[in-house]
Design a protein around this motif. Structure first.
Motif, PDB file in Angstrom:
ATOM      1  N   ARG A 197      28.023  16.593  26.637  1.00 45.58           N
ATOM      2  CA  ARG A 197      28.862  17.545  25.899  1.00 45.58           C
ATOM      3  C   ARG A 197      29.961  16.860  25.082  1.00 45.58           C
ATOM      4  NH1 ARG A 197      31.910  20.438  29.418  1.00 45.58           N
ATOM      5  NH2 ARG A 197      33.821  20.019  28.277  1.00 45.58           N
ATOM      6  N   THR A 208      19.001  15.036  21.549  1.00 43.68           N
ATOM      7  CA  THR A 208      19.316  14.354  22.808  1.00 43.68           C
ATOM      8  C   THR A 208      19.789  12.915  22.597  1.00 43.68           C
ATOM      9  OG1 THR A 208      16.999  13.762  23.013  1.00 43.68           O
ATOM     10  CG2 THR A 208      17.727  15.736  24.192  1.00 43.68           C
ATOM     11  N   SER A 214      20.210  15.392  27.974  1.00 45.57           N
ATOM     12  CA  SER A 214      20.822  16.650  27.557  1.00 45.57           C
ATOM     13  C   SER A 214      21.669  17.153  28.723  1.00 45.57           C
ATOM     14  CB  SER A 214      19.734  17.662  27.190  1.00 45.57           C
ATOM     15  OG  SER A 214      18.916  17.922  28.318  1.00 45.57           O
ATOM     16  N   GLY A 215      22.293  18.299  28.535  1.00 44.52           N
ATOM     17  CA  GLY A 215      23.079  18.866  29.636  1.00 44.52           C
ATOM     18  C   GLY A 215      24.514  18.368  29.653  1.00 44.52           C
ATOM     19  N   PRO A 216      25.266  18.769  30.712  1.00 43.87           N
ATOM     20  CA  PRO A 216      26.712  18.523  30.772  1.00 43.87           C
ATOM     21  C   PRO A 216      27.134  17.093  30.432  1.00 43.87           C
ATOM     22  CG  PRO A 216      26.021  19.826  32.638  1.00 43.87           C
ATOM     23  CD  PRO A 216      24.766  19.483  31.883  1.00 43.87           C
ATOM     24  N   ASP A 249      32.746  26.182  27.191  1.00 38.86           N
ATOM     25  CA  ASP A 249      32.077  25.088  26.461  1.00 38.86           C
ATOM     26  C   ASP A 249      31.733  25.540  25.044  1.00 38.86           C
ATOM     27  OD1 ASP A 249      32.093  23.754  28.888  1.00 38.86           O
ATOM     28  OD2 ASP A 249      29.932  23.991  29.264  1.00 38.86           O
ATOM     29  N   GLY A 299      24.969  20.201  25.773  1.00 41.04           N
ATOM     30  CA  GLY A 299      25.689  20.318  27.035  1.00 41.04           C
ATOM     31  C   GLY A 299      26.478  21.585  27.278  1.00 41.04           C
ATOM     32  N   THR A 355      27.189  24.955  28.789  1.00 43.90           N
ATOM     33  CA  THR A 355      26.632  25.769  29.876  1.00 43.90           C
ATOM     34  C   THR A 355      27.436  27.041  30.148  1.00 43.90           C
ATOM     35  OG1 THR A 355      27.836  24.602  31.624  1.00 43.90           O
ATOM     36  CG2 THR A 355      25.651  23.749  31.074  1.00 43.90           C
ATOM     37  N   HIS A 357      23.539  14.656  36.455  1.00 46.11           N
ATOM     38  CA  HIS A 357      24.616  15.029  35.532  1.00 46.11           C
ATOM     39  C   HIS A 357      24.072  15.672  34.264  1.00 46.11           C
ATOM     40  CE1 HIS A 357      27.198  12.651  38.120  1.00 46.11           C
ATOM     41  NE2 HIS A 357      26.269  11.724  38.080  1.00 46.11           N
ATOM     42  N   GLY A 358      22.790  15.885  34.253  1.00 50.27           N
ATOM     43  CA  GLY A 358      22.129  16.454  33.083  1.00 50.27           C
ATOM     44  C   GLY A 358      20.628  16.278  33.251  1.00 50.27           C
ATOM     45  N   SER A 375      19.621  23.052  27.977  1.00 52.58           N
ATOM     46  CA  SER A 375      19.569  22.727  29.414  1.00 52.58           C
ATOM     47  C   SER A 375      20.238  23.788  30.276  1.00 52.58           C
ATOM     48  CB  SER A 375      20.250  21.383  29.671  1.00 52.58           C
ATOM     49  OG  SER A 375      19.632  20.393  28.895  1.00 52.58           O
TER      50      SER A 375
END
Lengths: 302, 264
Positions: A219, A191, A214-216, A248, A242, A244, A65-66, A264
């Motif tokens: 968010r 993060t 980090s990543g989705p 977003d 998050g 992408t 998920h990230g 990410s």
């Protein structure tokens, strides 16, 4: 005519996408590649007080998920980087010089040293979760303000942006303290602390055991932090966490960001991601009859 | 397996099926599992709580890695026995274009393990294998190779690149593939340019993420893990660091000479 430009404390960006620190920024050539691929600004890998190996691997993993990382701030140290600094200083597009330290003195010394290369923007990495005491300065408003003030005193005309940690009770209070201490803008967020265990190995996956997410997955955490900070400060915010795609990015801008950090997403979509996001922002603005990014900043608060 | 389970498995488990001693410092570890990989791609091999390092497979069915005893990671790997487990993620990166008609493969030292799957995939190829001395050889019964040693203890006395020059004077080839010490690969590339032959080289840099974001493996503006590890002539021509500079674990740029001195 749609105007995608934005500005951070007087520094103009051709579009609101910013390559985040710790992603690709290890060499001046990679920074240039980010600009060739349409980044509005690009942040270098944090410069530290001395030579540091960083952690063993795994130091970056995709957990589904990230991403989770504990790279551990490897770097040659600011005194070993003149060749790189010289190259970076020749880049016309806005380069953000990220610095870290374990003492206020480190931040001050690095700033004094790099100032001769005339960086437009210095980002204070006071929020890395992967180093002993690394987060110390963004943990409470007093120490965040102290670092900001000390760096500001020696930074001449350079824009100073502390990057804040979400791993705190009240991020907007810390942002406010930084503003009062002279910060020109705020970057939020770094993060989010996390851990992944491989149940077959029966061990944490990261060598450092704990890491930063980090990543989705993060968010909504980032959007909430930016929203809160926007209500509490007047200086511009770089919203990071998050993002992408273009939607977003617009969400973050509506929460109050003047520009958005992209990290990410480079893993999910490659280095083309900046151009893609910019196009998607433009399409959305067209469909919704906006002519300028500035018209969207913070509109979710109205 | 549902999606959630799949996502949780960052690393997949491998079980050692067999270990073969290739020479005094090199072992091949065969695994029970199959790994779908193209020649030139790599996996990140993980020893929990120790480290994780990139390796190419030297055999595909069953999967195997051929490893030289070098540092802490390989020391720990060499302690493992048949039936023991380790883990991997991948495969990652871009491999060789194994479609050429008439190819020369120039391998130096452990680089031979990096081109083993390629050699098996090529219909027609000439393999030149350069090593320091006889005791460093491996796979000599597996492939038909022109062996070169620096000291002449077996095969041709001299560098693999000398052998390559001789070969190109006698015959025409469509492509040169190379894997081994970068100083050798740079010479191979220069020879390829002189003879106007396409070249593909498999580069090595210190790696962390393996997925194209951390920048540890930067070679100029290219990422060895994502844009490579195999680069063709068009890229190699533009890569100023190729054959000259690498990056240490701490990110400092260092000459290849300094790097090899630190490792041996």
């Amino acid at each position: 005519m749609i105007d995608l430009s934005t500005s951070i404390a007087g520094v103009k960006l051709k579009n609101p996408t910013i390559l985040s620190s710790g992603i690709l920024g290890t060499s001046p050539e990679l920074i240039k590649r980010a600009f060739e691929n349409n980044a509005g600004a690009a942040t270098i890998k944090s410069i530290g007080p001395k030579l540091r190996d960083g952690n063993n691997n795994p130091s970056v993993i995709n957990f589904g998920h990230g991403l989770l990382n504990a790279v551990g701030l490897p770097g040659p140290g600011y005194k070993n980087m003149d060749v790189e600094f010289n190259e970076l200083s020749k880049i016309k597009d806005p380069v953000i010089w990220s610095i870290y330290g374990s003492k206020i003195e480190d931040f001050v010394n690095i700033t004094k040293y790099i100032i001769k290369y005339k960086p437009k923007i210095i980002e204070l990495n006071i929020s890395c979760p992967n180093k002993e005491n690394g987060m110390l300065f963004s943990q409470d408003k007093k120490s965040a303000a102290n670092v900001t003030r000390s760096v500001k005193e020696v930074a001449e005309k350079t824009i100073i942006i502390p990057k804040l940690s979400p791993n705190v009770a009240n991020i907007s209070e810390i942002a406010y303290a930084c503003e009062k201490a002279g910060a020109d803008a705020i970057n939020a967020i770094n993060t989010v602390q996390g851990m992944v265990i491989n149940i077959d190995a029966k061990k944490p996956v990261l060598y450092y055991k704990k890491g930063g997410m980090s990543g989705p997955a993060i968010r909504p955490i980032a959007v909430r932090c930016v929203y809160d900070i926007y209500e509490n400060v007047k200086i511009p915010i770089i919203g990071t966490g998050g993002i992408t795609n273009g939607r977003d990015a617009i969400e973050m801008i509506q929460a109050g960001a003047s520009a958005v950090g992209i990290g990410s997403a480079v893993y999910y979509h490659g280095i083309n991601v900046f151009g893609n996001i910019v196009n998607e922002i433009k399409e959305w603005m067209q469909e919704n009859s906006y002519n300028s990014i500035k018209e969207i900043i913070g509109i979710a608060h109205e | 397996m549902n999606n959630m389970e799949k996502e949780q498995k960052v690393h997949k488990k491998l079980t050692i099926k067999q270990i073969i001693n290739e020479n005094y410092k090199t072992k091949t570890f065969f695994f029970n599992e199959k790994i779908d990989i193209k020649p030139g791609q790599f996996i990140m091999l993980w020893l929990p709580a120790i480290d994780e390092k990139p390796f190419t497979l030297s055999y595909k069915k069953p999967a195997a890695v051929t490893v030289e005893l070098k540092g802490n990671f390989t020391k720990e790997l060499f302690k493992l026995k048949k039936g023991d487990n380790l883990f991997y993620r991948g495969p990652f990166g871009d491999g060789f274009t194994a479609s050429a008609k008439k190819a020369v493969v120039v391998a130096g030292g452990m680089g031979l393990a990096g081109v083993s799957l390629l050699i098996e995939n090529l219909k027609k190829s000439k393999v030149i294998f350069g090593a320091k001395q006889k005791r460093d050889l491996f796979f000599k019964n597996r492939f038909d190779m022109d062996i070169c040693t620096d000291d002449g203890s077996i095969g041709y006395k001299g560098f693999a690149t000398d052998k390559l020059r001789k070969l190109l004077k006698e015959e025409k080839y469509d492509i040169i593939y190379t894997c081994g010490p970068e100083i050798m690969m740079k010479k191979v590339f220069d020879i390829a340019e002189k003879y106007k032959i396409k070249c593909e080289a498999s580069l090595e840099r210190f790696m962390r993420c393996g997925i194209g974001i951390c920048g540890s493996c930067a070679c100029g503006d290219k990422l060895v893990c994502k844009d490579g590890p195999v680069f063709n002539s068009d890229n190699l021509r533009k890569m100023n660091d190729f054959g000259r500079y690498t990056r240490l674990k701490n990110g400092r740029k260092a000459s290849l000479q300094e790097y090899h001195k630190g490792r041996s």
